[in-house]
Enzyme design. Structure first.
Site, PDB file in Angstrom:
ATOM      1  N   ASN A   1      34.212  53.695  42.942  1.00  0.00           N
ATOM      2  CA  ASN A   1      35.138  53.293  41.869  1.00  0.00           C
ATOM      3  C   ASN A   1      34.453  53.493  40.520  1.00  0.00           C
ATOM      4  OD1 ASN A   1      33.697  50.746  41.110  1.00  0.00           O
ATOM      5  ND2 ASN A   1      34.146  50.299  43.252  1.00  0.00           N
TER       6      ASN A   1
ATOM      7  N   LYS B   1      28.629  68.315  56.488  1.00  0.00           N
ATOM      8  CA  LYS B   1      29.701  68.379  55.499  1.00  0.00           C
ATOM      9  C   LYS B   1      31.044  68.696  56.193  1.00  0.00           C
ATOM     10  CE  LYS B   1      31.099  70.782  51.371  1.00  0.00           C
ATOM     11  NZ  LYS B   1      31.027  72.034  50.665  1.00  0.00           N
TER      12      LYS B   1
ATOM     13  N   ASP C   1      32.230  40.959  52.907  1.00  0.00           N
ATOM     14  CA  ASP C   1      32.425  40.429  51.559  1.00  0.00           C
ATOM     15  C   ASP C   1      31.185  39.617  51.184  1.00  0.00           C
ATOM     16  OD1 ASP C   1      33.164  38.728  49.366  1.00  0.00           O
ATOM     17  OD2 ASP C   1      35.255  39.275  49.768  1.00  0.00           O
TER      18      ASP C   1
ATOM     19  N   LYS D   1      37.886  32.131  48.516  1.00  0.00           N
ATOM     20  CA  LYS D   1      36.460  32.430  48.730  1.00  0.00           C
ATOM     21  C   LYS D   1      35.581  31.205  48.471  1.00  0.00           C
ATOM     22  CE  LYS D   1      36.925  37.395  47.806  1.00  0.00           C
ATOM     23  NZ  LYS D   1      36.213  38.640  47.481  1.00  0.00           N
TER      24      LYS D   1
HETATM   25  O1  PMT Z   1      30.800  47.572  35.841  1.00  0.00           O
HETATM   26  P1  PMT Z   1      31.643  47.653  34.582  1.00  0.00           P
HETATM   27  O2  PMT Z   1      32.056  49.074  34.252  1.00  0.00           O
HETATM   28  O3  PMT Z   1      30.989  46.946  33.425  1.00  0.00           O
HETATM   29  O4  PMT Z   1      33.006  46.869  34.853  1.00  0.00           O
HETATM   30  C1  PMT Z   1      32.988  45.500  35.091  1.00  0.00           C
HETATM   31  C2  PMT Z   1      33.978  45.101  36.192  1.00  0.00           C
HETATM   32  C3  PMT Z   1      35.397  45.386  35.748  1.00  0.00           C
HETATM   33  C4  PMT Z   1      33.675  45.856  37.484  1.00  0.00           C
HETATM   34  C5  PMT Z   1      33.739  43.562  36.434  1.00  0.00           C
HETATM   35  O5  PMT Z   1      33.970  42.875  35.237  1.00  0.00           O
HETATM   36  C6  PMT Z   1      34.660  43.023  37.513  1.00  0.00           C
HETATM   37  O6  PMT Z   1      35.790  42.648  37.274  1.00  0.00           O
HETATM   38  N1  PMT Z   1      34.134  42.945  38.766  1.00  0.00           N
HETATM   39  C7  PMT Z   1      34.926  42.573  39.960  1.00  0.00           C
HETATM   40  C8  PMT Z   1      35.545  43.825  40.491  1.00  0.00           C
HETATM   41  C9  PMT Z   1      36.486  43.655  41.655  1.00  0.00           C
HETATM   42  O7  PMT Z   1      37.000  44.626  42.056  1.00  0.00           O
HETATM   43  O8  PMT Z   1      36.670  42.472  42.118  1.00  0.00           O
HETATM   44  P2  PMT Z   1      37.545  42.157  43.475  1.00  0.00           P
HETATM   45  O9  PMT Z   1      38.760  41.465  43.003  1.00  0.00           O
HETATM   46  O10 PMT Z   1      37.686  43.308  44.362  1.00  0.00           O
HETATM   47  O11 PMT Z   1      36.559  41.152  44.200  1.00  0.00           O
HETATM   48  C10 PMT Z   1      36.511  39.767  43.912  1.00  0.00           C
HETATM   49  C11 PMT Z   1      35.077  39.295  43.937  1.00  0.00           C
HETATM   50  O12 PMT Z   1      34.526  39.444  45.257  1.00  0.00           O
HETATM   51  C12 PMT Z   1      34.146  40.025  42.996  1.00  0.00           C
HETATM   52  O13 PMT Z   1      33.252  39.066  42.462  1.00  0.00           O
HETATM   53  C13 PMT Z   1      33.396  41.013  43.913  1.00  0.00           C
HETATM   54  O14 PMT Z   1      32.071  41.278  43.421  1.00  0.00           O
HETATM   55  C14 PMT Z   1      33.350  40.237  45.214  1.00  0.00           C
HETATM   56  N2  PMT Z   1      33.358  41.104  46.411  1.00  0.00           N
HETATM   57  C15 PMT Z   1      34.479  41.827  46.700  1.00  0.00           C
HETATM   58  C16 PMT Z   1      34.512  42.590  47.848  1.00  0.00           C
HETATM   59  C17 PMT Z   1      33.377  42.608  48.709  1.00  0.00           C
HETATM   60  N3  PMT Z   1      33.354  43.335  49.801  1.00  0.00           N
HETATM   61  N4  PMT Z   1      32.276  41.903  48.367  1.00  0.00           N
HETATM   62  C18 PMT Z   1      32.245  41.144  47.245  1.00  0.00           C
HETATM   63  O15 PMT Z   1      31.239  40.487  46.967  1.00  0.00           O
END
Ligand code: PMT
Length: 399
Positions: free
Chosen positions: A207, A287, A304, A339
């Site tokens: 991403n 590949k 997660d 969570k």
């Molecule tokens: O890196 P930058 O370009 O500065 O951008 C910052 C950001 C937009 C990435 C950041 O501010 C942000 O919002 N991060 C969370 C991104 C996200 O996609 O979150 P989520 O809604 O998918 O996940 C929720 C939370 O669970 C997050 O804290 C994530 O780190 C955590 N998670 C999610 C999935 C997973 N498999 N493991 C996790 O730990």
């Protein structure tokens, strides 16, 4: 904290009155302080005030033969362990960004090898002005210069917005490398950046996360006195000074590395990483060749990291992030509850120029029973604000 030699530069702005209190606090903390004032600063506070508080003569002019016969500007530049410019006006920032040496303070900044902390203070419109922001970006690229603040809030002119100088006690905490900071002695683990989930030896699913938000938080937490471990997906950023960076590639690596870091001791876990929720079921050894018009990928759920850490019996104080494109508050608070998090920081990533892979962000922080919005602002400032807010909630949770 070891006593240090602080050269305080004071430029023209109403916040100069706060610099008098800063000198008092720096002296009380055991530091040696010498003050250089610009002509603009003298319109707000007299040199005599700073002389009385610092116990040292105050320098105001480059072309003063008597003062130069005492401690010349080059000696002054060499004497300093740390230069702090507070308040730093828009005019001073512009001259510093251009490398000018047209008065004593800019000349000392050119001649010193000490780190220079710039603590801006100005009207919110002046701060937001494109030319000021261009100068700020120039300073941001200069490894000798650190930007401390500004804060948001009510201004002396009646406006509200970004541009307030940091309070003297916050500046003192930063001078002391965070040792007297809000997270002094705390162990903090932060995840940042994207993960990459391999499809074959040359392709992956990922991403747009740049890691900037997580790196800014790691830096802010360190400056607030924490011992910081940063578990980072692949990014193109320099490691923040004083932070233990542990690079990872995939979501499974991230879980393993973050869990290991938490096992070593952790008071606060912050998950900013944009972790891939799914990975290809298999990673091809060679590949993948073009064979048909369409191709179906089979994906499986990734672990997660955040939910796993928050679900531990010895869970630290846990803060998640949520990047959403709609119904931000509902999705974010639902994630916080599901969570089992102490706080969640929601980004509306549908707004252009904010969130993923940008310099700025705007967030709303939720916790059980409350919420607060921060920004739009630079990720550095948002991180500083978030650290202060999280430290307050962490303090309440541990009392
Ligand atoms: O890196 P930058 O370009 O500065 O951008 C910052 C950001 C937009 C990435 C950041 O501010 C942000 O919002 N991060 C969370 C991104 C996200 O996609 O979150 P989520 O809604 O998918 O996940 C929720 C939370 O669970 C997050 O804290 C994530 O780190 C955590 N998670 C999610 C999935 C997973 N498999 N493991 C996790 O730990």
């Amino acid at each position: 904290m070891a006593a240090r030699r602080i050269l305080l530069g004071v430029t023209g702005g109403i916040a100069a009155y706060k610099s008098a209190e800063l000198v008092r606090q720096l002296k009380k903390a055991g530091h040696e302080v010498r003050v250089v004032m610009t002509r603009g600063a003298e319109a707000f506070v007299t040199p005599l005030t700073f002389q009385a508080l610092s116990g040292e003569p105050v320098r105001t002019s480059l072309l003063d033969p008597e003062a130069e016969a005492g401690m010349g500007h080059i000696e002054l530049a060499k004497w300093a362990d740390q230069v702090v410019i507070a308040p730093a006006s828009a005019d001073f920032i512009a001259r510093l960004a251009q490398g000018m040496a047209d008065d004593l303070l800019t000349t000392v900044c050119c001649a010193t090898e000490a780190p220079i902390a710039v603590v801006p203070a100005m009207n919110q419109a002046m701060w937001s002005n494109g030319r000021t922001q261009r100068n700020i970006r120039l300073l941001g690229d200069d490894p000798q210069i650190e930007l401390w603040g500004p804060e948001q809030g009510a201004q002396a002119c009646g406006d509200t917005g970004p541009g307030r100088m940091l309070e003297p006690e916050v500046i003192l905490g930063l001078v002391d490398g965070g040792s007297s900071g809000m997270l002094a002695g705390k162990r903090v683990v932060i995840t940042a950046g994207p993960t990459r989930e391999p499809l074959d030896p040359v392709r992956y699913i990922s991403n747009h996360s740049s890691g900037k938000m997580g790196y800014a938080l790691a830096s802010a937490a360190r400056k607030a006195g924490a011992r910081v471990t940063l578990v980072s997906g692949p990014v193109a950023l320099a490691p923040p000074a004083g932070v233990d960076v542990r690079p990872v590639i995939t979501a499974e690596d991230m879980l393993r590395e973050a869990s290991g870091a938490v096992d070593e001791g952790c008071d606060l876990f912050i998950a900013t990483a944009a972790v891939a929720d799914y990975r290809p079921q298999t990673c091809a050894g060679d590949k993948i060749k073009k064979s048909s018009e369409a191709m179906l990928l089979s994906l499986v759920r990734n672990p997660d990291t955040l939910a796993t850490i928050a679900g531990r019996a010895d869970a630290p104080f846990t803060v998640g992030f949520a990047a959403e494109t709609s119904d931000v508050a509902n999705y974010a608070t639902e994630k916080m509850q599901r969570k089992k998090l102490n706080m969640i920081v929601a980004n509306d990533v549908s707004a252009p120029g904010l969130g993923f892979n940008s310099e700025n962000n705007a967030v709303t922080v939720f916790w059980p029973g409350g919420q607060e919005s921060i920004g739009p602002d630079s990720k550095t400032n948002i991180a500083r604000h978030l650290v202060a807010m999280i430290a307050e909630h962490l303090g309440e949770a541990t009392h």
